[in-house]
Design an enzyme around this catalytic site. Structure first.
Site: not given
Length: 153
Positions: A53, A55, A83, A86
């Protein structure tokens, strides 16, 4: 234009890179002392790795640049609400503040589905500001998923 909008534009540029790779268009940048020290976008599909992801990738780059896992006094600009994975990484890396473009009613962990920052007692609290360039972040996501549906037909 405010500083936070200038930085969110950079996160949106990262999200557009993901979009061009048929990745969910999420971008993130990390800022320290008014300078971008890391930038990243989703690469989950490209790398076939659920942890890729924006992040997480940005945190890894910033940690490498600063030679520490503690990203104290750093701020992160993210086009979509993080999420749970993250947000956990954001809390654990000690990021001071995050700026979020738009919220994620399906997997968001900053208040949409659950709130890791406020509903649990961790040793670090992250400041959160939402709605920075919300319209642009939402439009990019909507356009992406419309495009994806068209490609599947």
């Amino acid at each position: 234009m405010e500083e936070k909008e200038i930085f969110m534009k950079q996160a949106l540029k990262e999200a557009k890179k993901a979009y061009d790779k048929l990745e969910v268009p999420v971008g993130a940048i990390i800022v320290k002392d008014g300078k971008i020290i890391a930038r990243a976008h989703n690469l989950k599909e490209t790398k076939k790795d659920t942890t890729k992801h924006a992040e997480i990738l940005a945190i890894q780059k910033a940690s490498k640049k600063l030679d520490t896992w503690r990203l104290i006094d750093c701020e992160m600009y993210i086009t979509l609400e993080p999420c749970t994975m993250c947000m956990g990484a954001i809390i654990n890396s000690r990021i001071k503040k995050i700026f979020i473009g738009t919220m994620d009613p399906k997997t968001g962990a900053c208040g949409s589905v659950l709130n890791l920052n406020d509903d649990y007692t961790f040793n670090h609290k992250v400041e959160i500001e939402t709605g920075i360039m919300k319209k642009e972040s939402e439009e990019l996501l909507k356009d992406f998923f419309n495009k994806l549906r068209t490609l599947k037909k």
